[in-house]
Write an enzyme that holds these catalytic residues in place. Structure first.
Site, PDB file in Angstrom:
ATOM      1  N   SER A 180      34.337  -7.052 -35.416  1.00 37.97           N
ATOM      2  CA  SER A 180      34.994  -7.405 -36.654  1.00 37.97           C
ATOM      3  C   SER A 180      34.173  -6.185 -37.747  1.00 37.97           C
ATOM      4  CB  SER A 180      34.794  -8.895 -36.998  1.00 37.97           C
ATOM      5  OG  SER A 180      35.367  -9.155 -38.166  1.00 37.97           O
ATOM      6  N   THR A 181      33.616  -6.820 -38.796  1.00 38.35           N
ATOM      7  CA  THR A 181      33.067  -6.209 -40.038  1.00 38.35           C
ATOM      8  C   THR A 181      32.123  -4.875 -39.257  1.00 38.35           C
ATOM      9  OG1 THR A 181      32.979  -7.956 -41.193  1.00 38.35           O
ATOM     10  CG2 THR A 181      31.798  -6.242 -42.001  1.00 38.35           C
ATOM     11  N   MET A 299      30.960 -10.319 -38.628  1.00 39.03           N
ATOM     12  CA  MET A 299      30.617 -11.373 -39.446  1.00 39.03           C
ATOM     13  C   MET A 299      31.432 -12.558 -38.785  1.00 39.03           C
ATOM     14  SD  MET A 299      31.164 -12.066 -43.578  1.00 39.03           S
ATOM     15  CE  MET A 299      30.302 -10.300 -43.735  1.00 39.03           C
ATOM     16  N   ASP A 302      33.248 -15.592 -34.048  1.00 40.07           N
ATOM     17  CA  ASP A 302      34.347 -15.371 -33.279  1.00 40.07           C
ATOM     18  C   ASP A 302      34.023 -14.345 -32.118  1.00 40.07           C
ATOM     19  OD1 ASP A 302      37.175 -15.475 -32.234  1.00 40.07           O
ATOM     20  OD2 ASP A 302      37.754 -13.494 -33.313  1.00 40.07           O
TER      21      ASP A 302
END
Length: 371
Positions: A180-181, A299, A302
């Protein structure tokens, strides 16, 4: 903040008045005013509008990156602006402006997150070029860990790793990655370490629709593997990497002919669509102990539960270590669940995946070192 709209500048300033960790040190209405203020104020991050009078934001950014390299988040109200063109110009991130005042708070919250991440990674831009604007040297990096991330170069596999990976690919092995991030750069680092005869790779990176296609096209140009955005029913074969499409869950399936993917719209899972949990869970069911999973910077949580399912099915699982993560969220949650056989720095993950495909793993390996 550089934007020719006074209303937009004032709205952002008001939103960020009490934002933790963020201070608006200055604003400018055009590129020429911005250059003077950057020299004077030496900001950590620039928020830059694409459409401005005298010189547009992309042109200014291209000049800025050669003279005073720094993280820049570009914003625009035009949906036709190409994110790929903006990223290629040197932007750290790209965002569409909110269409109404009611969307401003959500926009600013996301902008704040991107600004903090960009600031932590600012040495990536400072070290790309040696000199500063008008002889001013950019500020020093924020932290040693972000310096490590910025300079991460994949460890390339040995010839034996590559041949081993190829052999395993014929036996139905699969590699699954989630991020993700900070993941766009991290995934590129990992996938660049993969040879063109690599077993199939499936990837979920949290990203909106349209952008996943541009991201896949970018990776296809820089990596040895063939990289493409997922289409429902795509068949998997050695040398092919599939990126989950924004707004569509990516699932691995298997029939008498081998592996293929399902790419279908659906409700968010673990807060996202595509969801890393959905992908990893499907890999656990379809591939079992013939899979390797790696969870990278991001972040939230997940992917943590999905990686645990893979681990419990006998797959080899790797988490990115804290020191090289932009955000140590998803790998941390996976580690806390006991889903990671080991943690590795970003630049070693690609070669470790190839090595494991070559030498295999035992039950002891799966429950061994968690460094």
């Amino acid at each position: 903040m550089v934007d020719d709209s006074k209303l937009f500048r004032e709205s952002l300033k008001k939103q960020f008045e009490n934002a933790p960790g963020i201070e608006i040190v200055g604003t400018a209405a055009d590129a020429f005013e911005a250059k003077e203020k950057i020299t004077e104020l030496k900001p950590d991050v620039l928020v830059l509008d694409v459409e401005m009078p005298k010189m547009n934001g992309v042109e200014f950014l291209e000049q800025l990156m050669t003279q005073y390299p720094m993280p820049c988040i570009m914003v625009t109200s035009r949906e036709t602006v190409s994110e790929l063109a903006v990223i290629n110009a040197g932007a750290a991130a790209f965002m569409l402006k909110p269409k109404s005042n009611k969307d401003m708070t959500a926009f600013c919250n996301l902008l704040a997150t991107k600004a903090i991440v960009a600031s932590a990674n600012k040495d990536k831009y400072a070290k790309r070029h040696g000199s500063g604007i008008d002889g001013v040297t950019p500020a020093a990096p924020a932290a040693a860990s972000s310096q490590h991330i910025a300079k991460a170069v994949p460890e390339l596999p040995t010839s034996s790793d590559i041949s081993g990976a190829s052999a395993k690919g014929k036996d139905g092995y699969i590699v699954a990655l989630g991020a993700s991030t900070g993941g766009t750069d991290a995934l590129e680092c990992v996938i660049k370490a993969f040879p063109d005869n690599m077993p199939p790779v499936v990837v979920v990176q949290h990203m909106p629709p349209v952008f996943t296609k541009m991201y896949a096209e970018r990776l296809n140009k820089s990596c040895a593997m063939t990289v493409k955005e997922a289409e429902d029913g795509d068949r998997l074969k050695n040398g092919v990497c599939i990126i989950g499409a924004g707004g569509y869950h990516l699932e691995l399936k298997k029939d008498s002919k081998g592996y293929y993917v399902k790419s279908t719209p659906g409700e968010k899972v673990s807060g996202h669509c595509p969801s890393v949990d959905v992908l990893f869970s499907s890999v656990a069911e379809a591939a079992g102990n013939k899979a390797i999973g790696a969870i990278l910077t991001g972040m939230g949580a997940d992917g943590a539960k999905g990686l645990l399912k893979m681990h419990n099915k006998g797959a080899y699982t790797i988490g990115q270590n804290k020191e090289t993560c932009v955000v140590y969220g998803m790998p941390m949650e996976a580690y806390k669940l006991g889903a990671c056989a080991e943690q590795q720095p970003l630049e070693k993950i690609g070669s470790e995946i190839c090595r494991r495909l070559s030498v295999g793993w035992t039950e002891k390996d799966l429950n061994g070192k968690k460094r």
